[in-house]
Motif scaffolding. Structure first.
Motif, PDB file in Angstrom:
ATOM      1  N   GLY A  73       0.814  -1.206   0.000  1.00  0.00           N
ATOM      2  CA  GLY A  73       0.000   0.000   0.000  1.00  0.00           C
ATOM      3  C   GLY A  73       0.848   1.258   0.000  1.00  0.00           C
ATOM      4  O   GLY A  73       0.659   2.167  -0.815  1.00  0.00           O
ATOM      5  N   VAL A  74       1.821   1.304   0.894  1.00  0.00           N
ATOM      6  CA  VAL A  74       2.716   2.466   0.968  1.00  0.00           C
ATOM      7  C   VAL A  74       3.564   2.566  -0.300  1.00  0.00           C
ATOM      8  O   VAL A  74       3.789   3.672  -0.821  1.00  0.00           O
ATOM      9  N   SER A  75       4.018   1.420  -0.828  1.00  0.00           N
ATOM     10  CA  SER A  75       4.840   1.430  -2.051  1.00  0.00           C
ATOM     11  C   SER A  75       4.063   1.987  -3.240  1.00  0.00           C
ATOM     12  O   SER A  75       4.592   2.792  -4.018  1.00  0.00           O
ATOM     13  N   PHE A  76       2.818   1.565  -3.409  1.00  0.00           N
ATOM     14  CA  PHE A  76       2.002   2.071  -4.515  1.00  0.00           C
ATOM     15  C   PHE A  76       1.753   3.570  -4.363  1.00  0.00           C
ATOM     16  O   PHE A  76       1.800   4.322  -5.343  1.00  0.00           O
ATOM     17  N   ILE A  77       1.501   4.026  -3.147  1.00  0.00           N
ATOM     18  CA  ILE A  77       1.296   5.461  -2.938  1.00  0.00           C
ATOM     19  C   ILE A  77       2.591   6.227  -3.212  1.00  0.00           C
ATOM     20  O   ILE A  77       2.571   7.304  -3.821  1.00  0.00           O
ATOM     21  N   ALA A 124       6.217  -4.866  -7.083  1.00  0.00           N
ATOM     22  CA  ALA A 124       5.015  -4.662  -6.267  1.00  0.00           C
ATOM     23  C   ALA A 124       3.796  -5.386  -6.851  1.00  0.00           C
ATOM     24  O   ALA A 124       2.997  -5.963  -6.110  1.00  0.00           O
ATOM     25  N   GLN A 128       1.603  -8.157  -5.161  1.00  0.00           N
ATOM     26  CA  GLN A 128       0.175  -7.872  -4.946  1.00  0.00           C
ATOM     27  C   GLN A 128      -0.726  -8.964  -5.525  1.00  0.00           C
ATOM     28  O   GLN A 128      -1.598  -9.480  -4.857  1.00  0.00           O
ATOM     29  N   GLY A 178      -2.696   1.613  -4.122  1.00  0.00           N
ATOM     30  CA  GLY A 178      -2.148   1.703  -2.769  1.00  0.00           C
ATOM     31  C   GLY A 178      -3.235   1.720  -1.722  1.00  0.00           C
ATOM     32  O   GLY A 178      -3.168   0.989  -0.711  1.00  0.00           O
TER      33      GLY A 178
END
Length: 186
Positions: A73-77, A124, A128, A178
């Motif tokens: 989640g943090v990586s996508f954001i 990612a 995911q 994210g």
């Protein structure tokens, strides 16, 4: 199928205006031999993204599902924010290699992709979706969708695309992914 389509779309959007697309334009202008360049892009991308996908698959084995959900989640954001930073082609990416058109393209693209947005996205996305082959095929197709027209149409295409808008759309998609990961919607 979802992993393939999401991976293709995200990478195709993320790649517009990226340094590897600028590299494709540079190589096309320098050699004016599109097919060895396209084959070199494909070769470098499939190898690079296969390795990145392997890292993503490995992460799912060593990190628990709750921690992985937060990391993804943090990586996508973070990738959403990174999408809003314009890329520039470094001179080091275009150095003179004596490997011919195909070899130079493979080496230059492979090195340019190291740590790039699309490589990080591949890691990612595999983590995911847990769909290694679908994601690697999708991210590779996304690279080709963005870079083949750049090679074939050269500079004419690059100046007509609204790069900021495309990057904004890609950032929005990354942000949505994210948030979906953080809220356990995947």
């Amino acid at each position: 199928m979802e992993a393939f389509l999401v991976s293709t779309g995200i990478v195709a959007l993320a790649e517009i205006g990226d340094k590897t697309q600028l590299l494709a334009l540079f190589l096309a202008a320098r050699w004016r031999r599109p097919w060895p360049i396209i084959l070199g892009i494909f070769t470098a991308t499939i190898v690079n993204h296969a390795l990145a996908g392997a890292v993503g698959a490995w992460l799912t084995q060593v990190i628990g599902p709750d921690a992985l959900r937060w990391i993804l989640g943090v990586s996508f954001i973070a990738m959403a924010a990174w999408m809003l930073v314009p890329d520039k082609l470094d001179e080091a990416d275009t150095g003179r290699l004596r490997l011919g058109v195909f070899g130079t393209t493979v080496v230059a693209f492979f090195l340019a992709e190291m740590g790039d947005k699309t490589q990080v996205a591949t890691v990612a996305l595999v983590a995911q979706f847990q769909a290694y082959y679908a994601v690697v095929a999708g991210t590779t197709l996304g690279m080709l969708i963005a870079n083949v027209p750049a090679v074939l149409l050269g500079d004419k295409l690059a100046h007509r695309l609204p790069v900021r808008l495309v990057h904004g759309i890609a950032a929005l998609i990354f942000a949505c992914l994210g948030l979906a990961a953080l809220f356990g919607l995947f």
